[in-house]
Design a protein around this motif. Structure first.
Motif, mmCIF file in Angstrom:
data_model
loop_
_atom_site.group_PDB
_atom_site.id
_atom_site.type_symbol
_atom_site.label_atom_id
_atom_site.label_comp_id
_atom_site.label_asym_id
_atom_site.label_seq_id
_atom_site.Cartn_x
_atom_site.Cartn_y
_atom_site.Cartn_z
ATOM 1 N N MET A 1 0.850 -1.195 0.000
ATOM 2 C CA MET A 1 0.000 0.000 0.000
ATOM 3 C C MET A 1 0.881 1.239 0.000
ATOM 4 S SD MET A 1 -1.225 0.870 3.831
ATOM 5 C CE MET A 1 -0.012 1.358 5.060
ATOM 6 N N LYS A 2 0.286 2.365 -0.392
ATOM 7 C CA LYS A 2 1.008 3.636 -0.399
ATOM 8 C C LYS A 2 0.673 4.439 0.854
ATOM 9 C CE LYS A 2 1.410 4.309 -5.414
ATOM 10 N NZ LYS A 2 0.868 2.995 -5.811
ATOM 11 N N ALA A 3 1.674 5.194 1.335
ATOM 12 C CA ALA A 3 1.474 6.026 2.517
ATOM 13 C C ALA A 3 2.380 7.242 2.439
ATOM 14 C CB ALA A 3 1.771 5.236 3.793
ATOM 15 N N ILE A 4 1.900 8.351 2.983
ATOM 16 C CA ILE A 4 2.722 9.543 3.176
ATOM 17 C C ILE A 4 3.503 9.351 4.462
ATOM 18 C CG2 ILE A 4 2.660 11.996 3.778
ATOM 19 C CD1 ILE A 4 2.173 11.672 0.873
ATOM 20 N N LEU A 5 4.825 9.452 4.404
ATOM 21 C CA LEU A 5 5.656 9.160 5.563
ATOM 22 C C LEU A 5 6.416 10.384 6.046
ATOM 23 C CD1 LEU A 5 7.240 5.689 4.679
ATOM 24 C CD2 LEU A 5 5.192 6.167 6.032
ATOM 25 N N CYS A 6 6.457 10.530 7.374
ATOM 26 C CA CYS A 6 7.342 11.483 8.031
ATOM 27 C C CYS A 6 8.542 10.684 8.536
ATOM 28 C CB CYS A 6 6.613 12.171 9.189
ATOM 29 S SG CYS A 6 7.642 13.319 10.129
ATOM 30 N N GLN A 7 9.714 10.954 7.950
ATOM 31 C CA GLN A 7 10.913 10.196 8.299
ATOM 32 C C GLN A 7 11.818 10.949 9.255
ATOM 33 O OE1 GLN A 7 11.966 9.605 4.054
ATOM 34 N NE2 GLN A 7 11.666 7.401 4.421
ATOM 35 N N GLN A 8 11.567 12.255 9.358
ATOM 36 C CA GLN A 8 12.263 13.094 10.328
ATOM 37 C C GLN A 8 11.409 14.338 10.557
ATOM 38 O OE1 GLN A 8 15.961 13.931 8.308
ATOM 39 N NE2 GLN A 8 15.133 15.704 7.225
ATOM 40 N N PHE A 9 11.537 14.954 11.719
ATOM 41 C CA PHE A 9 10.737 16.122 12.008
ATOM 42 C C PHE A 9 11.107 17.269 11.071
ATOM 43 C CE2 PHE A 9 10.622 14.323 16.499
ATOM 44 C CZ PHE A 9 9.347 13.796 16.326
ATOM 45 N N GLY A 10 10.076 17.961 10.588
ATOM 46 C CA GLY A 10 10.322 19.063 9.677
ATOM 47 C C GLY A 10 9.034 19.539 9.029
ATOM 48 N N PRO A 11 9.140 20.364 8.006
ATOM 49 C CA PRO A 11 7.959 20.928 7.342
ATOM 50 C C PRO A 11 7.269 19.896 6.465
ATOM 51 C CG PRO A 11 9.937 21.599 6.190
ATOM 52 C CD PRO A 11 10.396 20.877 7.417
ATOM 53 N N PRO A 12 6.061 20.197 5.987
ATOM 54 C CA PRO A 12 5.328 19.246 5.142
ATOM 55 C C PRO A 12 6.080 18.846 3.886
ATOM 56 C CG PRO A 12 3.875 21.020 5.851
ATOM 57 C CD PRO A 12 5.252 21.402 6.277
#
Length: 330
Positions: A1-12
């Motif tokens: 499946m596809k997902a939007i991932l945050c891999q490190q803290f930061g902006p969108p």
């Protein structure tokens, strides 16, 4: 499946769209095939590491979803594969599938005067109406005939508070930053409006209340507008601390609460829903009754594709969103 991932803290703009393994349902959980996911201010805080809860990397933002149950874990009795549901997930919703606690997942209504609930409406209900109804009913004990000031009134929770205040019989004063936003507030039932970028908030409130002040203030904005708002409270008024969308957590002179016999009341709906699930579900039964009866209707600013979810977060951070932004996963 596809997902939007945050891999490190930061902006969108640092978020990435990737292929990831599908989740599995554990005890008391379900897996939902996501149709839509609401976009909320806590999502912006979470990806920047500023929220109370910090999921382990990598994680997907998105705290409220709607979709179809595709797997049911052990111990789940009220949900079945194929059920259309909406759920408070906390995070993980910017994806094609998400695992959710069954206790915070509800079946979507299938009938009512306004017809069956659609996925976009369902995905934009929990945070906004859940937060605002809990605030006004449980925390402020808002009464018919009282005056309610809603700060940030054109945002998702703000517009929900405007509509609910009207339904609960209050005289609603909506405060926002542009005439375009205030026009939407009036369309949602606000009796009076204040543009706090061009008008003096305190002077205008004094004028609108004949110097008596407002009974309840619903404030998801904070920052420099909080103190003049609190100074405009009536005797025994209630100031609801909902959030700090303007960025700065205000320092409030506590003598103001003393002099006005006023209450400064915190509103943390997510914790309420977890700690007091029976009362939360009771609130939602009333909210869903109003939605399916056509008395509440979410104002949708825009639908975004899953790939455009970072743009949705940026629009929310820049305060371009009027009402609710929703990510559509398929």
């Amino acid at each position: 499946m596809k997902a939007i991932l945050c891999q490190q803290f930061g902006p969108p703009e640092q978020l990435v769209l990737k292929e990831v393994p599908s989740p599995k349902a554990g005890n008391g959980q379900v897996v939902i095939q996501v149709e839509a996911c609401g976009v909320n201010f806590p999502d912006t805080l979470m990806i920047e590491g500023k929220y109370q809860f910090k999921p382990p990397f990598p994680f997907s933002p998105g705290g409220e979803v709607s979709g179809t149950v595709i797997e049911v874990g052990e111990g789940v009795e009220h949900l079945r594969v194929g059920d259309a549901v909406f759920s408070l997930t906390g995070h993980g919703g910017f994806a094609e599938e998400v695992v959710a606690n069954a206790a915070t997942t509800l079946p979507m209504p299938t009938s009512g005067a306004a017809g069956a609930m659609d996925f976009v409406t369902a995905a934009s209900t929990m945070y906004t109406y859940g937060t605002s109804y809990h605030a006004l009913k449980d925390r402020a004990n808002l009464q018919a005939g009282e005056t309610l000031l809603v700060m940030g009134a054109a945002g998702g929770v703000g517009l929900a508070a405007v509509q609910l205040g009207v339904l609960m019989g209050a005289r609603v004063i909506a405060a926002a930053s542009s005439e375009e936003k205030l026009a939407v507030c009036r369309a949602m039932g606000a009796a009076e409006t204040i543009n706090y970028t061009t008008e003096n908030l305190r002077d205008r409130l004094k004028e609108l209340t004949n110097g008596n002040g407002v009974d309840v203030i619903y404030d998801p904005v904070g920052d420099r507008y909080a103190e003049p708002a609190i100074r405009s409270l009536a005797w025994k008024g209630r100031y609801l601390v909902v959030g700090f969308a303007a960025g700065q957590i205000p320092n409030i002179p506590l003598n103001l609460a003393l002099l006005k016999g006023a209450s400064i009341v915190g509103v943390f709906w997510g914790a309420f829903a977890q700690r007091e699930p029976e009362m939360s579900q009771q609130n939602f039964r009333q909210i869903l009754h109003w939605i399916t009866g056509g008395q509440l209707k979410q104002h949708i600013y825009r639908l975004y594709s899953l790939a455009d979810a970072p743009e949705a977060l940026r629009d929310l951070m820049e305060r371009r969103v009027v009402g609710k932004a929703v990510v559509v996963a398929r």
